[in-house]
Design a protein around this motif. Structure first.
Motif, short mmCIF file in Angstrom:
data_model
loop_
_atom_site.label_atom_id
_atom_site.label_comp_id
_atom_site.label_asym_id
_atom_site.label_seq_id
_atom_site.Cartn_x
_atom_site.Cartn_y
_atom_site.Cartn_z
N LYS A 17 2.94 2.33 2.47
CA LYS A 17 1.82 2.04 1.66
C LYS A 17 0.66 2.83 2.10
O LYS A 17 -0.12 3.44 1.42
CB LYS A 17 1.57 0.48 1.52
N ARG A 20 1.32 6.67 1.15
CA ARG A 20 1.30 6.73 -0.35
C ARG A 20 -0.13 6.61 -0.95
O ARG A 20 -0.47 7.52 -1.63
CB ARG A 20 2.20 5.45 -1.11
N THR A 21 -0.99 5.64 -0.55
CA THR A 21 -2.12 5.78 -1.00
C THR A 21 -3.22 7.00 -0.32
O THR A 21 -4.03 7.33 -1.16
CB THR A 21 -2.98 4.44 -0.41
N SER A 26 0.66 6.32 -6.95
CA SER A 26 0.78 5.00 -7.23
C SER A 26 2.28 4.60 -7.10
O SER A 26 3.17 5.81 -6.91
CB SER A 26 0.69 4.74 -9.01
N LEU A 27 2.66 3.40 -7.07
CA LEU A 27 4.21 3.22 -6.84
C LEU A 27 4.92 3.96 -8.05
O LEU A 27 6.15 4.24 -7.55
CB LEU A 27 4.45 1.68 -7.02
N LYS A 38 10.81 1.88 -8.68
CA LYS A 38 9.41 1.32 -8.44
C LYS A 38 9.65 -0.05 -7.58
O LYS A 38 9.08 -0.28 -6.58
CB LYS A 38 8.62 1.15 -9.61
N LEU A 41 11.05 0.37 -3.99
CA LEU A 41 9.72 0.68 -3.13
C LEU A 41 8.72 -0.57 -3.01
O LEU A 41 8.20 -0.38 -1.90
CB LEU A 41 9.06 2.07 -3.62
N ASN A 42 8.52 -1.22 -3.92
CA ASN A 42 7.59 -2.62 -3.95
C ASN A 42 8.30 -3.29 -2.75
O ASN A 42 7.47 -3.98 -1.92
CB ASN A 42 7.62 -3.05 -5.21
N GLU A 45 7.40 -1.90 0.56
CA GLU A 45 6.06 -2.02 1.02
C GLU A 45 5.61 -3.40 1.34
O GLU A 45 4.96 -3.66 2.35
CB GLU A 45 5.17 -1.46 0.04
#
Length: 494
Positions: A17, A20-21, A26-27, A38, A41-42, A45
């Motif tokens: 995370k 990525r940020t 974004s996701l 998505k 990946l969520n 994280e």
């Protein structure tokens, strides 16, 4: 320590995370970039899933991040404190659900603003170190927050008390006797009561009881009062009736092993207070007391004597009943102790409902205001050797503050500690609601005192009770004067 697999998943999720940020992705964007879904990946994280090697290789390539960095458990500096929290027992020991918080949500909050949260965590750690905040102190502070969040009233425990009374044919409209509870402990729960063993050990003089779980033997001090005995028995019944297995085995406690023990000790104590002072009975008696035309402290003493309880149990019970049944929520409970001839008064128990009223436990080794009725009742007790207990009431108002409190206080000798006296007090904010509720209330009935919190911070002039100079206040004033002078100089050159 957190289970290793769970820890590994959470650390990988946090790192992913963060990367990525940092890439402003974004996701949805990361899913498009990597070809991974998505939702998958969520879950990574959030620490719910750990990707297989081929998936990690894809993430490493697309995010231009070394594979070894992704799978390493070493965290960047700004995430390091999170790792310490995850590996510590704190998230497991404190049942966050009591406060409506899920562990994953807390981790999510931390991950979303790591720099801010880590700065906060570091500050808390430094405060704890500077003020010698022990693990036990942290647990007790957490418990107080839990009590205050619920206005110190727990309907489920109150209902359990009434179920218990019904099951064992106890008449809650009458004063409960310790013999009744002792019989239930022995006959129903297989207890053996021993009142001889503790007196054989000189170094156990401060203990009221020890419970030996292996053979359900309760060692109890033979010199304790009836009120203390019934409270101990009621707590033991709570542990058994409510099946609170993770418990403390001495009273008073020696140490806590976990927050569950702290919480269960509180639940058992609440149960005991509610059994000894049932809500229906105390509510009826307080309604009659509040309806009196004139203030009469002896009537309050009659109510206390109706129940088989100590002064502390009674005052603590008021903190349950007043917020719930009389909507008197702006209140505090304090317990002070004092060693004879010592200059120090210790605040070792406190509870604040709705507002954070003063005083609080003193972490600066300063001297509490001697104008507090909590301290005066102790002094009155010590100045009168024939008195078993003293009672006092006053209206306390603060310098430069509009809030005033009606404070009731009682002091007694500590039966287990030589030359130690203690007071318990309840303070009620003098609101228009309280004045209407107390039919007998009249400003002229109670002595009124202008009080501070500690001498070192007090602005009261010519105080005959002062035992230390207002050093902290003087320092603040000095810095304020310096700042004003500097500002004038700057303006003169502008």
């Amino acid at each position: 320590m957190m289970i290793e697999d769970e820890y590994i998943r959470l650390i990988f999720g946090l790192k992913l995370k963060q990367i990525r940020t940092e890439r402003n992705l974004s996701l949805f964007g990361l899913a498009k970039l990597t070809g991974l879904s998505k939702s998958y990946l969520n879950e990574i994280e959030k620490g719910k899933k750990y990707p297989k090697t081929d998936k990690i290789l894809i993430l490493s390539e697309k995010l231009e991040t070394p594979y070894d960095h992704l799978v390493s458990l070493k965290l960047d500096k700004n995430l390091a404190p999170i790792g310490e929290i995850l590996q510590s027992k704190i998230l497991k020991e404190i049942p966050l659900e009591l406060f409506g918080i899920k562990e994953n949500n807390l981790i999510d909050i931390v991950a979303n603003a790591p720099a801010k949260v880590n700065a906060f965590i570091s500050t808390i750690i430094k405060i704890a170190q500077n003020y010698n905040l022990t693990r036990e102190s942290f647990f007790l502070a957490s418990l107080r927050s839990y009590q205050e969040a619920h206005s110190n009233y727990f309907d489920d425990i109150e209902n359990d008390v009434e179920k218990f009374a019904e099951s064992y044919h106890l008449d809650l409209s009458k004063k409960i006797d310790s013999n009744d509870l002792e019989e239930i402990l022995i006959e129903e729960f297989g207890y053996t009561i021993n009142s001889d063993e503790l007196s054989k050990h000189d170094n156990l003089g401060e203990l009221r009881n020890i419970f030996i779980a292996k053979n359900k033997t309760l060692l109890i001090d033979k010199n304790i009062s009836e009120a203390q005995k019934i409270f101990i028995y009621a707590k033991e019944l709570a542990y058994n009736f409510l099946t609170l297995n993770d418990r403390l085995f001495t009273f008073p406690w020696i140490k806590f092993e976990s927050f569950d023990q702290v919480l269960n000790n509180f639940i058992a104590s609440y149960f005991a207070g509610a059994l000894i002072i049932p809500r229906k009975s105390i509510t009826e008696k307080l309604n009659n007391f509040f309806a009196l035309e004139e203030w009469n402290p002896s009537e309050l003493e009659k109510i206390m004597n109706h129940f088989n309880c100590s002064q502390e149990t009674f005052y603590q019970r008021l903190t349950n009943i007043l917020p719930k049944y009389f909507n008197i929520k702006n209140l505090f409970f304090l317990r002070f102790t004092h060693k004879v001839n010592s200059p120090e008064f210790r605040l070792n128990k406190e509870l604040h409902i709705t507002q954070q009223q003063a005083p609080h436990a003193n972490r600066n080794n300063e001297h509490y205001c001697r104008r507090w009725i909590s301290l005066k009742t102790i002094q009155d007790l010590e100045n009168n050797s024939k008195t078993k207990s003293t009672f006092g009431a006053q209206i306390s108002s603060y310098v430069n503050q509009k809030n005033e409190y009606l404070v009731l206080s009682s002091a007694t000798k500590d039966p287990f500690k030589k030359d130690i006296n203690r007071s318990v007090s309840i303070g009620l904010l003098l609101s228009s609601h309280l004045k209407k509720k107390l039919n007998f209330f009249d400003e002229n009935t109670f002595p009124k005192k202008l009080v501070g919190v500690t001498c070192e911070t007090c602005a009261v002039k010519d105080c005959s009770e002062r035992v230390a100079e207002p050093s902290r206040l003087e320092k603040q004033e000095k810095y304020k004067e310096i700042a004003n002078t500097v500002e004038k100089i700057i303006n003169s050159f502008s």
